[in-house]
Design a protein around this motif. Structure first.
Motif, PDB file in Angstrom:
ATOM      1  N   ARG A  91     -44.487  11.193  32.527  1.00  0.00           N
ATOM      2  CA  ARG A  91     -44.915  10.894  31.148  1.00  0.00           C
ATOM      3  C   ARG A  91     -44.069   9.774  30.556  1.00  0.00           C
ATOM      4  O   ARG A  91     -44.587   8.851  29.915  1.00  0.00           O
ATOM      5  CB  ARG A  91     -44.805  12.148  30.273  1.00  0.00           C
ATOM      6  CG  ARG A  91     -45.924  13.155  30.435  1.00  0.00           C
ATOM      7  CD  ARG A  91     -45.934  14.152  29.273  1.00  0.00           C
ATOM      8  NE  ARG A  91     -44.665  14.840  29.122  1.00  0.00           N
ATOM      9  CZ  ARG A  91     -44.349  15.986  29.724  1.00  0.00           C
ATOM     10  NH1 ARG A  91     -45.217  16.565  30.531  1.00  0.00           N
ATOM     11  NH2 ARG A  91     -43.174  16.564  29.514  1.00  0.00           N
ATOM     12  N   ALA A  92     -42.766   9.869  30.767  1.00  0.00           N
ATOM     13  CA  ALA A  92     -41.868   8.846  30.236  1.00  0.00           C
ATOM     14  C   ALA A  92     -42.143   7.493  30.871  1.00  0.00           C
ATOM     15  O   ALA A  92     -42.199   6.461  30.192  1.00  0.00           O
ATOM     16  CB  ALA A  92     -40.411   9.260  30.473  1.00  0.00           C
ATOM     17  N   ALA A  93     -42.314   7.497  32.191  1.00  0.00           N
ATOM     18  CA  ALA A  93     -42.568   6.244  32.899  1.00  0.00           C
ATOM     19  C   ALA A  93     -43.874   5.607  32.436  1.00  0.00           C
ATOM     20  O   ALA A  93     -43.934   4.388  32.203  1.00  0.00           O
ATOM     21  CB  ALA A  93     -42.599   6.496  34.407  1.00  0.00           C
ATOM     22  N   LEU A  94     -44.921   6.416  32.283  1.00  0.00           N
ATOM     23  CA  LEU A  94     -46.204   5.873  31.839  1.00  0.00           C
ATOM     24  C   LEU A  94     -46.063   5.246  30.452  1.00  0.00           C
ATOM     25  O   LEU A  94     -46.533   4.130  30.213  1.00  0.00           O
ATOM     26  CB  LEU A  94     -47.261   6.980  31.818  1.00  0.00           C
ATOM     27  CG  LEU A  94     -48.647   6.555  31.336  1.00  0.00           C
ATOM     28  CD1 LEU A  94     -49.243   5.490  32.246  1.00  0.00           C
ATOM     29  CD2 LEU A  94     -49.579   7.765  31.251  1.00  0.00           C
ATOM     30  N   THR A  95     -45.406   5.939  29.551  1.00  0.00           N
ATOM     31  CA  THR A  95     -45.199   5.415  28.202  1.00  0.00           C
ATOM     32  C   THR A  95     -44.500   4.060  28.235  1.00  0.00           C
ATOM     33  O   THR A  95     -44.919   3.095  27.571  1.00  0.00           O
ATOM     34  CB  THR A  95     -44.369   6.407  27.363  1.00  0.00           C
ATOM     35  OG1 THR A  95     -45.090   7.633  27.226  1.00  0.00           O
ATOM     36  CG2 THR A  95     -44.068   5.838  25.984  1.00  0.00           C
ATOM     37  N   LEU A  96     -43.443   3.965  29.019  1.00  0.00           N
ATOM     38  CA  LEU A  96     -42.653   2.731  29.049  1.00  0.00           C
ATOM     39  C   LEU A  96     -43.364   1.619  29.813  1.00  0.00           C
ATOM     40  O   LEU A  96     -43.318   0.453  29.390  1.00  0.00           O
ATOM     41  CB  LEU A  96     -41.282   3.019  29.665  1.00  0.00           C
ATOM     42  CG  LEU A  96     -40.393   3.962  28.842  1.00  0.00           C
ATOM     43  CD1 LEU A  96     -39.102   4.282  29.591  1.00  0.00           C
ATOM     44  CD2 LEU A  96     -40.078   3.356  27.483  1.00  0.00           C
ATOM     45  N   PHE A  97     -44.009   1.940  30.929  1.00  0.00           N
ATOM     46  CA  PHE A  97     -44.730   0.908  31.671  1.00  0.00           C
ATOM     47  C   PHE A  97     -45.854   0.324  30.816  1.00  0.00           C
ATOM     48  O   PHE A  97     -46.079  -0.898  30.827  1.00  0.00           O
ATOM     49  CB  PHE A  97     -45.312   1.478  32.970  1.00  0.00           C
ATOM     50  CG  PHE A  97     -44.298   1.721  34.055  1.00  0.00           C
ATOM     51  CD1 PHE A  97     -43.303   0.801  34.334  1.00  0.00           C
ATOM     52  CD2 PHE A  97     -44.356   2.878  34.830  1.00  0.00           C
ATOM     53  CE1 PHE A  97     -42.372   1.018  35.334  1.00  0.00           C
ATOM     54  CE2 PHE A  97     -43.437   3.107  35.846  1.00  0.00           C
ATOM     55  CZ  PHE A  97     -42.438   2.176  36.095  1.00  0.00           C
ATOM     56  N   LEU A  98     -46.573   1.183  30.088  1.00  0.00           N
ATOM     57  CA  LEU A  98     -47.664   0.684  29.253  1.00  0.00           C
ATOM     58  C   LEU A  98     -47.136  -0.149  28.100  1.00  0.00           C
ATOM     59  O   LEU A  98     -47.743  -1.145  27.704  1.00  0.00           O
ATOM     60  CB  LEU A  98     -48.495   1.850  28.715  1.00  0.00           C
ATOM     61  CG  LEU A  98     -49.318   2.645  29.728  1.00  0.00           C
ATOM     62  CD1 LEU A  98     -50.095   3.752  29.030  1.00  0.00           C
ATOM     63  CD2 LEU A  98     -50.273   1.746  30.500  1.00  0.00           C
TER      64      LEU A  98
END
Length: 206
Positions: free
Chosen positions: A15-22
């Motif tokens: 979840r954290a990675a998706l938020t930051l990558f987006l």
């Protein structure tokens, strides 16, 4: 050695990675930032995924799988195989699908992210070039309509690709992939136009 680890920590990391990558893109997102956002140690991220590239590809794959699940539900809900009114069903499908494409910020951010990074990740390019799960699902449903004599689609995959383009392309262009707002009324008009073109092309000649 990469380990499976606790499902709750994996979910938090992804979840954290998706938020930051987006939000920040691949290059500007660090493993340190992902760890902070997820509330885990940097070592945990490396233990679970090995490196940032593997984490990125897994997050993209899981997110796309989630979109496919949503699309399956959308097709079943708006385009039932036994629909009594094909034009109305196509419009409902197109309006719901186009709304998800043009008015959902995270989904549009995902498209922009993949476009920006695909050249650097051959796996992304390979997935993009093949027949996707959504296109196949839609093709299968259009083939059912053809069996009922409602459509003339010699190549259901091609017809599915055209339908997807016709109900979303104008909205994507009008909104710059979700960057600019669009009203429900304008979106409905664009979808109705696209469905009309599709039916003129693929309805059986009387």
């Amino acid at each position: 050695m990469i380990r499976e680890g606790a499902p709750s920590k994996r979910a938090a990391i992804e979840r954290a990675a998706l938020t930051l990558f987006l939000r920040d893109g691949y290059a500007r997102t660090s493993v340190d930032a992902v760890a902070r956002e997820a509330g885990v140690s940097k070592r945990t991220v490396y233990d679970y995924y090995g490196d940032k590239q593997t984490l990125f590809l897994e997050v993209i794959a899981r997110t796309q799988a989630g979109y496919e699940d949503q699309f399956r539900e959308l097709v079943d809900r708006t385009l039932p195989g036994d629909t009594p009114d094909l034009a109305a069903a196509l419009f409902e499908f197109g309006r719901a699908f186009s709304s998800g494409v043009a008015q959902t910020q995270d989904r549009n951010a995902m498209v922009r992210l993949i476009v920006a990074e695909a050249a650097h990740f051959p796996d992304l390019l390979e997935r993009w070039q093949g027949v996707g799960g959504q296109q196949q699902m839609l093709a299968d449903r259009l083939a059912q309509f053809a069996e009922r004599g409602l459509l003339d689609v010699p190549d259901p995959l091609e017809a599915a690709a055209y339908l997807g383009i016709l109900v979303t392309a104008q909205a994507q262009g009008r909104t710059l992939y979700g960057t600019l707002p669009i009203s429900d009324e304008e979106l409905a008009g664009l979808v109705a136009s696209g469905v009309g073109v599709f039916l003129r092309a693929f309805r059986p000649s009387s």
